[in-house]
Design a protein around this motif. Structure first.
Motif, mmCIF file in Angstrom:
data_model
loop_
_atom_site.group_PDB
_atom_site.id
_atom_site.type_symbol
_atom_site.label_atom_id
_atom_site.label_comp_id
_atom_site.label_asym_id
_atom_site.label_seq_id
_atom_site.Cartn_x
_atom_site.Cartn_y
_atom_site.Cartn_z
ATOM 1 N N LEU A 426 10.950 24.696 9.919
ATOM 2 C CA LEU A 426 12.246 24.387 10.512
ATOM 3 C C LEU A 426 12.407 25.028 11.893
ATOM 4 C CD1 LEU A 426 14.429 24.969 7.359
ATOM 5 C CD2 LEU A 426 14.082 22.771 8.528
ATOM 6 N N GLN A 431 21.633 22.138 15.665
ATOM 7 C CA GLN A 431 23.071 21.911 15.589
ATOM 8 C C GLN A 431 23.408 20.479 15.983
ATOM 9 O OE1 GLN A 431 24.476 24.917 18.352
ATOM 10 N NE2 GLN A 431 24.575 26.463 16.746
ATOM 11 N N ASN A 444 29.347 22.664 13.534
ATOM 12 C CA ASN A 444 27.994 22.141 13.344
ATOM 13 C C ASN A 444 27.969 21.162 12.166
ATOM 14 O OD1 ASN A 444 25.288 21.668 13.123
ATOM 15 N ND2 ASN A 444 24.699 23.790 12.699
ATOM 16 N N LEU A 445 27.614 19.898 12.449
ATOM 17 C CA LEU A 445 27.621 18.854 11.417
ATOM 18 C C LEU A 445 26.213 18.450 10.989
ATOM 19 C CD1 LEU A 445 30.361 16.543 13.039
ATOM 20 C CD2 LEU A 445 30.699 18.285 11.265
ATOM 21 N N ALA A 446 25.226 19.274 11.323
ATOM 22 C CA ALA A 446 23.829 18.897 11.047
ATOM 23 C C ALA A 446 23.587 18.654 9.559
ATOM 24 C CB ALA A 446 22.886 19.971 11.577
ATOM 25 N N GLU A 447 24.212 19.448 8.713
ATOM 26 C CA GLU A 447 23.993 19.267 7.268
ATOM 27 C C GLU A 447 24.823 18.120 6.719
ATOM 28 O OE1 GLU A 447 24.329 22.854 5.021
ATOM 29 O OE2 GLU A 447 22.858 23.893 6.265
ATOM 30 N N LYS A 448 25.966 17.858 7.337
ATOM 31 C CA LYS A 448 26.848 16.784 6.856
ATOM 32 C C LYS A 448 26.296 15.403 7.216
ATOM 33 C CE LYS A 448 31.737 15.563 6.738
ATOM 34 N NZ LYS A 448 33.048 15.784 7.340
ATOM 35 N N TYR A 449 25.652 15.292 8.364
ATOM 36 C CA TYR A 449 25.115 13.988 8.810
ATOM 37 C C TYR A 449 23.615 14.104 9.112
ATOM 38 C CZ TYR A 449 30.039 12.820 9.482
ATOM 39 O OH TYR A 449 31.379 12.607 9.286
ATOM 40 N N PRO A 450 22.814 14.350 8.071
ATOM 41 C CA PRO A 450 21.379 14.566 8.317
ATOM 42 C C PRO A 450 20.683 13.340 8.908
ATOM 43 C CG PRO A 450 21.836 14.367 5.954
ATOM 44 C CD PRO A 450 23.156 14.452 6.632
ATOM 45 N N GLU A 451 21.190 12.126 8.585
ATOM 46 C CA GLU A 451 20.521 10.920 9.113
ATOM 47 C C GLU A 451 20.752 10.801 10.625
ATOM 48 O OE1 GLU A 451 24.640 9.811 8.407
ATOM 49 O OE2 GLU A 451 23.259 11.011 7.249
ATOM 50 N N ALA A 453 21.269 13.378 12.661
ATOM 51 C CA ALA A 453 20.452 14.440 13.246
ATOM 52 C C ALA A 453 18.977 14.034 13.307
ATOM 53 C CB ALA A 453 20.617 15.728 12.444
ATOM 54 N N ARG A 457 16.795 13.535 16.660
ATOM 55 C CA ARG A 457 15.626 14.406 16.829
ATOM 56 C C ARG A 457 14.395 13.566 17.184
ATOM 57 N NH1 ARG A 457 13.478 18.973 12.552
ATOM 58 N NH2 ARG A 457 11.994 19.903 13.971
#
Ligand SMILES: [Zn+2]
Length: 497
Positions: A426, A431, A444-451, A453, A457
């Motif tokens: 990782l 973020q 930080n919404l990285a975990e809420k909207y992983p798709e 992110a 990326r």
């Protein structure tokens, strides 16, 4: 319907017919007179260019970007008479790579010109722009423009490639010299680049500016008068050799934990903007107007990066959050650009050069990474651009970001295991923000909207690969230049050495 001579309206009048004969005669004369129609001269009526970069100017501190204080009446008027880009993103929070993007249309990773750094011999040196990458000034020179620059030097020092294509490359940020040059050369077809560090820390607005926005301040941050007195500097000689002491003294008096000090820093910064607007910018614009060339000069107003006042825990410009990478971008050219137009979509520092060239009617023969914004500015065309900014104290950059619509992905390319990006572990941080709902970029919404992110990326990785490929193709023949004594002093003044 008859005209004054009593002739029937046929679409051509006698005067029109004589005009045509005259044009044919002049054309024949030019054909018979070698050199009379030389191609090296600019086209008649081709606009001049005034490119203004106020270093360290965040967009949201200007009236035309919605600021509450009246910091910028001159700049606001430019916006009223031209096109304002509400979401212009710098390619870097650092002066050198960001400015180089503006004048080449390439991302920093592609042009590979970064800040001065200490080399293996212990001397400060910087990479010079590859000869394969043309600058805006070089292109305009090929079309007969006379190019002059009045800059603050240091991180835009001529010797790392910024002076290419310029007849004059002044490094003393001398607005009076710029104004004088304009007065004496108003007949020329010119490109004038003006750059100043006046809004860069330490924030020392010259009197009478400095006490309007926080007159009741009783803390320790010194004013211009106090600082010059403490250090025994003769006023008027402020910018000559004592700079580093000023910078260090200024920051040594600031307590970031004290709300009064933080408020005062904002006030001083705003006063510096007010000074730049009322003195430097106003004089330049007024001179164009007095010389009768204002409306045939394309004015582009921007900055290389903004400034942080502890919004994300830091001072100055050591991050790539919005307060540091959102910059003003305003373009004015009556007849070619509408007045009072505001463009909401994302645009980038690399788009400035191709937009300028299209507005001036000059073709671009090289493939760059920027895109002309003209169709967006005139017809509101949606360009769907993605803005990439990166940052590190030393190259190559490891803090990377991409902005796409409302989304902003920020990541450290170094991994937690210390390996290279892409090795499966990782990143150190990762973020994701939605800047529509959260303009301060704090949730930080990285975990809420992983798709989301993951998609960004992937796009960021593609951009990095493309920039590296561009560098391999066009930027590989770089040399290094050692910093000169004058610019060592300037860099110390700005807190870089
Ligand atoms: Zn800068």
């Amino acid at each position: 319907m008859a005209d004054k001579c009593g002739m029937e309206e046929t679409g051509f009048s006698m005067r029109d017919s004589m005009k045509i004969k005259l044009i044919v005669f002049i054309t024949l004369l030019l054909l018979l007179c070698p050199g009379c129609g030389s191609k090296t001269e600019p086209e008649a009526g081709q606009p001049n260019l005034l490119l203004i970069s106020v270093d360290t100017l965040r967009a949201d501190r200007l009236g035309c970007y919605g600021y509450k204080r009246p910091t910028s009446p001159t700049i606001d008027r430019l916006a009223e008479e031209g096109v304002l880009f509400e979401n212009a993103i710098a390619t870097s929070p650092q002066t050198t790579p960001s400015h180089m993007s503006i004048i080449t249309g390439f991302y920093p990773r592609a042009h590979n010109v970064y800040m001065w750094g200490r080399d293996e011999n212990g001397t400060y040196s910087g990479r010079v722009l590859s000869g394969e990458i043309p600058t805006l000034a070089e292109i305009l020179k090929g079309y007969g423009y006379t190019n002059v620059a009045f800059t603050g030097g240091a991180n835009v020092a001529g010797k790392i490639g910024f002076d290419r294509g310029f007849e004059i490359y002044d490094e003393e940020s001398n607005s009076a010299a710029a104004v004088e040059w304009l007065r004496e050369n108003a007949e020329e077809q010119f490109f004038l680049f003006y750059h100043t560090y006046f809004t860069h820390a330490p924030y020392l607005p010259l009197p009478p500016y400095g006490s309007r926005y926080d007159p009741a301040y009783l803390g320790k941050i010194p004013s211009y008068d106090e600082l010059t007195e403490e250090l025994g500097v003769v006023k008027g000689e402020l910018w000559s050799g004592i700079w580093q002491a000023l910078y260090n003294r200024f920051w040594s008096k600031v307590n970031p934990a004290d709300p009064a000090d933080r408020y005062h820093l904002h006030a001083l910064y705003d006063e510096c903007i007010g000074y730049v607007d009322a003195v430097f910018i106003k004089e330049l614009i007024d001179t164009l107007r007095t010389e009768g060339i204002l409306d045939r000069t394309l004015i582009v107003f921007t900055s290389d990066h903004g400034e942080e006042f502890f919004e994300h825990g830091r001072k100055e410009h050591d991050s790539i959050y919005g307060e540091v990478v959102r910059v003003p971008l305003i373009m004015r050219l009556p007849g070619a650009l509408p007045g009072g137009m505001r463009i909401e979509q994302l645009v980038r520092g690399i788009d400035i050069m191709p937009t300028i060239l299209e507005l001036l009617g000059i073709p671009l023969d090289v493939e760059i990474q920027g895109t002309s914004l003209l169709a967006a500015a005139t017809d509101g065309k949606e360009l769907n651009l993605k803005a990439h900014s990166d940052y590190n104290d030393f190259f190559p950059p490891v803090i990377d970001s991409i902005r796409s619509g409302p989304w902003f992905l920020l990541m450290d390319q170094r991994t937690r295991s210390g390996g290279e990006p892409g090795d499966g572990s990782l990143p150190r941080f990762f973020q994701l923000f939605n800047t529509d709902d959260d303009p301060g970029e704090t949730r930080n919404l990285a975990e809420k909207y992983p798709e989301v992110a993951a998609r960004l990326r992937t796009e960021l990785r593609a951009l990095r690969i493309e920039s590296s490929r561009k560098h391999a193709e066009e930027g590989a023949d770089q040399e290094k230049a050692a910093v000169d004594r004058w610019n060592v002093e300037r860099l110390k003044a700005l807190g870089y050495l």
